[in-house]
Design a protein around this motif. Structure first.
Motif: not given
Length: 471
Positions: A93-94, A96-98, A103, A120-122, A131, A133
């Motif tokens: 999912n990297h 897709k993360l912001n 997420l 999950e988030t960045m 990341r 999680e």
């Protein structure tokens, strides 16, 4: 990297400030910072998004993933420790993360055999991306941890993962990866039947430490799998519980499988509109799950056939968009894509070519003969410059781009092209340019090659005129 998932209200303001101050002094990976997660009864993992290294896993995560201490994780990838894979996860999912957004999704993890609610988030800190999680175990609440008895659960999760990918090839890779991990197998693969009746291993997933076999399994003769096809035609799967059991009864298969260290397998046919188009299978799964896998593969095979059919449509559309339909080499759109992806610093050779006499052939013999001339030219280019980038960029203009090529090699290939053109009753004016390093503007290099091509054309036409005059 302030990845504190506990609510700020639960921590006294003074304690919060002390932790932040300590973080700024000692860096993001201090023992004090991670203490917030150590006693959390849910898994917490932090991954360097650029290197894929696992930089932190709390006590609960280390327990369920079989990690002793964080010291053991130094330099190791998240997909090695958390997924048991030797390559990055297909459904990562990297992208897709912001930062600032979570997420959220529910996913069945085949490695720990648990269904988790993931957040999950960045996090961006000091020029690095991480990341974060958080995984909440849903197994106890929803009674999902039933092992391999629940085919429906595994099928639904496999389909969900595959359908998350927009590209057919990625969908297949994600599904094979999920099956391999879920079934604790060494290898999962797809073979497709070719037009000449042979079989090619077109996709594979391998567990960590397992040697890939895809490159060695091309152009497999039908004779090797002929006994398998007899079962496929009777709507049966192939189950080999012990390879030694087929040493005498199916020697071709034994000779193919034994060097690959395969002891057991399950293989299922891929059928479209009543015709077998190939097969897919699983190598060295746990013995007690062989019958279970048979049912699973039979059901998922229909979905794989659908993805392969969609892949073929996508490839055909790409051919129409990026391939010159007359000569079979790239068109101007393909050239623009290729040039846009070129990396500086490599040697580059350019041949700008113009087919001589095409207008005369079209006017005197018709466009059908003109097309034959262009086809011959395309065949000459493909024979001489196989492995390099070739494009038809105009009615009578062709371009060849050769990266990582020495100047002498480029000259030799140009000479071979000229000989090949003579043998095929065709002629081209050629402008050649070479640079030791591709650090100039590509348009400037193309213009230089184009100018040299026109000079070569002038010389060639002058020679033709002298010959016609009998000089």
């Amino acid at each position: 990297m302030r990845i504190l998932v506990v609510e700020r209200a639960d921590i006294e303001e003074e304690s919060w400030r002390n932790i932040m101050k300590k973080e700024e002094l000692e860096g993001p990976q201090t023992a004090s910072l991670w203490q917030f997660y150590e006693r959390l009864q849910e898994s917490v993992c932090v991954v360097d998004m650029d290197s894929h290294e696992l930089v932190y896993a709390n006590r609960y995560a280390r327990k369920i993933y079989g990690i002793g201490t964080m010291e053991e994780c130094r330099g190791k990838k998240c997909y090695e420790l958390l997924k048991g894979s030797s390559v990055p996860c297909t459904a990562c999912n990297h992208k897709k993360l912001n930062p600032g957004f979570f997420l959220e999704e529910v996913r069945y993890n085949p490695v720990i055999k648990k269904k988790q609610a993931l957040k999950e988030t960045m996090i961006e800190e000091n020029g690095k991306r991480y990341r974060f999680e958080l995984g909440v175990d849903l197994s106890a609440w929803e009674q999902q941890n039933r092992g391999y008895e629940d085919n429906e659960e595994m099928i639904n999760e496999g389909l969900r993962i595959a359908m998350m990918e927009s590209v057919p090839e990625d969908s297949i890779a994600a599904l094979l990866e999920y099956l391999g991990q879920s079934l604790h197998s060494d290898r999962v693969y797809i073979f497709e039947e070719m037009e000449d009746g042979t079989f090619r291993n077109t996709y594979e997933w391998c567990a960590g430490g397992v040697t890939p076999q895809k490159e060695n399994l091309q152009n497999v003769s039908f004779q090797v799998v002929s006994l398998w096809y007899q079962k496929f035609l009777q709507d049966e799967n192939v189950i080999i519980k012990n390879l030694e059991s087929v040493r005498e009864t199916d020697r071709p298969v034994y000779d193919y499988l034994e060097p690959q260290n395969i002891q057991s397998l399950v293989v299922s046919p891929l059928v479209r509109e009543g015709k077998i188009i190939g097969f897919y299978g699983v190598d060295n799964p746990p013995e007690q799950f062989l019958e279970h896998i048979t049912t699973l593969l039979r059901i998922l095979g229909h979905f794989i056939v659908t993805i392969l059919h969609r892949r073929n449509h996508v490839r055909r559309l790409e051919e129409l968009c990026f391939q010159d339909q007359l000569t079979g080499i790239g068109n101007r759109h393909a050239m623009n894509e290729y040039v846009g992806a070129m990396q500086p610093g490599k040697s580059i050779g350019i041949l700008y070519c113009d087919v001589m006499g095409l207008k005369r052939v079209n006017d005197q013999k018709g466009h059908r003969e003109g097309d034959k001339l262009l086809i011959r030219v395309g065949e000459c280019l493909k024979k001489v410059f196989e492995g390099h980038a070739m494009f038809r960029i105009g009615g009578d203009e062709f371009l060849v781009l050769c990266e990582k090529i020495e100047e002498r090699e480029l000259e030799e290939l140009a000479e071979l092209l000229n000989k090949e053109m003579i043998e095929r009753n065709s002629q081209m004016a050629v402008g050649r340019v070479w640079r030791a390093e591709n650090d100039e503007d590509i348009d400037h290099l193309l213009k230089e090659a184009d100018e040299r091509m026109y000079e070569d054309k002038r010389i060639r036409y002058a020679e033709i005129s002298r010959m016609a005059a009998g000089e």
